[in-house]
Write an enzyme that holds these catalytic residues in place. Structure first.
Site, mmCIF file in Angstrom:
data_model
loop_
_atom_site.group_PDB
_atom_site.id
_atom_site.type_symbol
_atom_site.label_atom_id
_atom_site.label_comp_id
_atom_site.label_asym_id
_atom_site.label_seq_id
_atom_site.Cartn_x
_atom_site.Cartn_y
_atom_site.Cartn_z
ATOM 1 N N LYS A 7 -1.754 9.386 18.737
ATOM 2 C CA LYS A 7 -2.556 11.010 18.525
ATOM 3 C C LYS A 7 -1.517 11.945 19.656
ATOM 4 O O LYS A 7 -1.214 10.951 20.707
ATOM 5 C CB LYS A 7 -4.180 10.638 18.970
ATOM 6 C CG LYS A 7 -4.454 9.538 18.166
ATOM 7 C CD LYS A 7 -5.931 11.335 17.107
ATOM 8 C CE LYS A 7 -6.427 10.085 16.445
ATOM 9 N NZ LYS A 7 -7.740 10.249 17.359
ATOM 10 N N HIS A 17 -2.315 16.117 24.087
ATOM 11 C CA HIS A 17 -2.102 17.445 24.101
ATOM 12 C C HIS A 17 -2.845 18.226 25.609
ATOM 13 O O HIS A 17 -2.847 16.871 26.538
ATOM 14 C CB HIS A 17 -2.755 17.815 22.805
ATOM 15 C CG HIS A 17 -4.464 17.632 23.097
ATOM 16 N ND1 HIS A 17 -5.334 17.521 24.032
ATOM 17 C CD2 HIS A 17 -4.894 16.142 21.771
ATOM 18 C CE1 HIS A 17 -6.660 16.966 23.385
ATOM 19 N NE2 HIS A 17 -5.623 16.446 22.109
ATOM 20 N N HIS A 22 -5.399 16.055 27.543
ATOM 21 C CA HIS A 22 -5.739 14.857 27.651
ATOM 22 C C HIS A 22 -4.815 15.432 29.447
ATOM 23 O O HIS A 22 -5.095 14.248 30.314
ATOM 24 C CB HIS A 22 -4.279 14.398 27.667
ATOM 25 C CG HIS A 22 -5.218 13.337 26.154
ATOM 26 N ND1 HIS A 22 -4.538 13.794 24.652
ATOM 27 C CD2 HIS A 22 -5.977 12.507 25.429
ATOM 28 C CE1 HIS A 22 -5.047 13.521 23.972
ATOM 29 N NE2 HIS A 22 -6.076 12.140 24.526
HETATM 30 N N1 ARG Z 1 -9.695 7.042 25.075
HETATM 31 C C1 ARG Z 1 -10.603 7.647 24.669
HETATM 32 C C2 ARG Z 1 -10.727 9.113 24.413
HETATM 33 O O1 ARG Z 1 -9.678 9.786 24.552
HETATM 34 C C3 ARG Z 1 -11.510 7.564 26.438
HETATM 35 C C4 ARG Z 1 -11.619 6.338 26.585
HETATM 36 C C5 ARG Z 1 -12.174 6.785 28.455
HETATM 37 N N2 ARG Z 1 -12.344 5.105 29.133
HETATM 38 C C6 ARG Z 1 -13.509 4.861 28.993
HETATM 39 N N3 ARG Z 1 -13.375 3.411 29.415
HETATM 40 N N4 ARG Z 1 -14.369 4.617 28.021
HETATM 41 O O2 ARG Z 1 -11.641 9.792 24.496
#
Ligand code: ARG
Length: 573
Positions: free
Chosen positions: A126, A129, A132
């Site tokens: 993905k 962007h 982030h």
């Molecule tokens: N990858 C997830 C997202 O983009 C965020 C992860 C956050 N960290 C966690 N330990 N859940 O939404």
């Protein structure tokens, strides 16, 4: 650094026998109206102890403090002792600490305890962007702040590299994919497949079944699916790394969600053994209705695991491996409920350390055209933002410094352009939502990173102009005559420098980098006022040394503050 409030409390302790300095310190107030003094001590509560009217006590204490070198003036006003601190004394205390350089603002408050800061955590395949940038830049700053106040920080990137969306990606690639395109521009290409998948699946729902099937195969270790997934993953990580390099961001551990895939069964078993799992339409859930937190899905009806399953497993793993004092998750506020559920489940599992898990949320970034949406391809790529900021800065740098070499121009343009984007990101309270606007990020006037960096460069230039001899003398606090830097504008600046170490502690306690951002903007403004109000490089050597010392102290404060934001402080720009 010596704490002025403590010094005052000790002086009052001496003047009003029977009170402990700690209690006194808690009573001391900071009057809003500065004409009333820098500090005030209210005597109401002492009336009982001393069996005397509060205003008489105030008179008595004020009388005894008259000769203290801490104060310029001490006045009893009704029940208050109003104190005006000696400027030269505060300046001496402040500069002695601030001239130390890099260590100014650092402390060992944390006593070396381990803190995990999890940040960035993008999803592979993905785009990286502008949404982030928030977790990445805020998390990086929180890491630096915790490091500065004496914790041992473990930096974690919990990459989203697992889940049913990879089933979709695999199916999409099989139908419409082309290896060459992916190699050339991995994320944009994979994203286009993903977008196409969603469009097509609206017309043909069997695609969703195929995607689920592919993910189940992946979970069961089927080689073909695994290889594709592995390839998407490595291509994506390579692209992320490019952005991390531009931002100057590092991690100690990059353990994606997939890292926990072979450890999840143990936590599912544990949940079941502890009586927390409930069947619901074939799925396994934890019922959190009693806590007003809904239900949390642990496994789907087809047995596949979920985001939460992996987070439960990851938290237990982190406790075992790092024995954290705090486990901090820098993740968007959309996941507020999710993290409440996660921490509650850990608590119900009997883990008392669940109270040491902290979700540090931040608000959403949207576009003028609406919310960003990966599915619809409505995104602004972070790399494009950074590149444009650097290009714009390059033009300005070249114009202002025609003598700089190309190499130097590139270096400064990167430091200022990228610094501007990061600084902007950390300027407001993190919880605020904001709308991304190109002309806003590329605006370098007013309270921006370039303005603060420019003030730092101005300090460097003043110090350089003063000459090595003077600069050397100015760095030795014991040789400075502080009476030369007690004017109003010098004193306003000094007070801000004095407050800086406490500001860093505050920012740590509130997980709020913008507290530092705001403060260094104030320091920069105060320095610029001092610079305009006063002649710094005067003929009188002692006066010049004192003013250059204040300049060095301001420069160190700005540089250290920018450092905690992850922003560079060039000496020229
Ligand atoms: N990858 C997830 C997202 O983009 C965020 C992860 C956050 N960290 C966690 N330990 N859940 O939404």
């Amino acid at each position: 650094m010596e704490d002025i409030k403590k010094q005052i409390a000790l002086a009052i302790e001496g003047a009003a026998e029977g009170l402990a300095a700690d209690d006194i310190e808690n009573l001391i107030e900071l009057p809003k109206d500065k004409t009333m003094g820098d500090y005030a001590f209210p005597c109401f509560r002492l009336a009982k102890v001393f069996r005397k009217a509060p205003n008489l006590i105030a008179q008595d204490i004020a009388g005894k403090l008259q000769d203290s070198e801490l104060f310029e003036k001490v006045e009893p006003v009704n029940a208050y002792v109003n104190m005006f601190v000696s400027r030269a004394n505060l300046t001496k205390t402040t500069l002695t600490a601030a001239l130390e350089g890099d260590s100014f603002g650092r402390s060992d408050f944390g006593g070396g305890k381990t803190v995990i800061v999890e940040y960035s955590s993008p999803n592979i395949a993905k785009p990286f962007h502008i949404g982030h940038i928030r977790s990445t830049v805020i998390g990086n700053s929180i890491y630096k702040i915790y490091d500065a106040v004496g914790y041992k920080v473990e930096r974690l990137n919990h990459i989203g590299d697992y889940g049913t969306q990879f089933g979709k990606m695999i199916v999409a690639y099989r139908f419409w994919g082309n290896e060459e395109d992916v190699k050339k521009e991995p994320i944009k290409t994979l994203l286009s497949y993903y977008t196409k998948f969603h469009k097509e699946a609206e017309k043909d729902p069997t695609l969703d079944d195929k995607a689920r099937e592919a993910f189940t195969k992946l979970e069961n270790g089927s080689e073909e699916e695994y290889k594709l997934w592995q390839w998407f993953r490595s291509e994506s990580l390579r692209e992320f790394q490019r952005v991390y390099d531009m931002l100057g961001i590092d991690f100690d551990w990059v353990d994606g969600e997939s890292f926990y895939s072979d450890k999840m069964q143990a936590s599912i078993d544990e949940l079941r053994a502890k009586g927390l799992l409930k069947k619901s339409q074939g799925a396994n859930v934890v019922d959190l209705e009693d806590y007003d937190l809904g239900t949390a899905l642990i496994t789907k009806s087809d047995g596949s695991s979920l985001y939460a399953t992996r987070d439960i497993t990851a938290a237990i793993y982190r406790k075992k491996h790092y024995d954290f004092y705090k486990n901090i998750y820098v993740v968007a506020s959309q996941q507020n409920l999710y993290f409440k559920q996660l921490f509650k489940i850990l608590e119900l599992m009997g883990y008392d350390w669940s109270k040491d898990c902290v979700h540090v949320p931040f608000g959403m970034v949207s576009l003028e055209s609406g919310t960003m949406s990966t599915r619809n391809g409505r995104v602004v790529f972070l790399e494009d933002v950074l590149n444009r900021a650097v290009d714009k800065t390059r033009e300005i740098i070249v114009e202002k410094n025609p003598d700089l070499s190309d190499e130097e121009v590139d270096k400064v343009a990167a430091e200022v352009g990228i610094g501007a984007v990061m600084f902007n990101e950390l300027s407001n309270n993190r919880i605020k939502d904001y709308v991304f606007k190109w002309d806003h990020v590329l605006n370098f006037d007013g309270e921006t990173g370039p303005y603060v960096q420019y003030t730092h460069a101005r300090c460097s230039s003043v110090i350089k102009k003063a000459g090595e001899d003077v600069a050397k003398k100015a760095e030795d606090a014991s040789a400075i005559n502080f009476d030369y830097i007690t004017s109003d504008s010098a004193y306003e600046l000094t007070k801000l420098i004095y407050a800086y170490p406490q500001v860093v502690l505050d920012a740590a306690e509130k997980y709020e980098p913008s507290i530092i951002t705001r403060h260094i903007i104030n320091v920069a403004e105060a320095y610029n006022k001092f610079y305009h109000d006063e002649h710094i490089l005067v003929d009188n050597e002692d006066e010049k040394v004192a003013k250059v010392a204040l300049t060095i102290a301001a420069k160190n404060t700005i540089k250290n503050g920018l450092g905690l934001l992850g922003v560079k402080a060039p000496d020229r720009m």
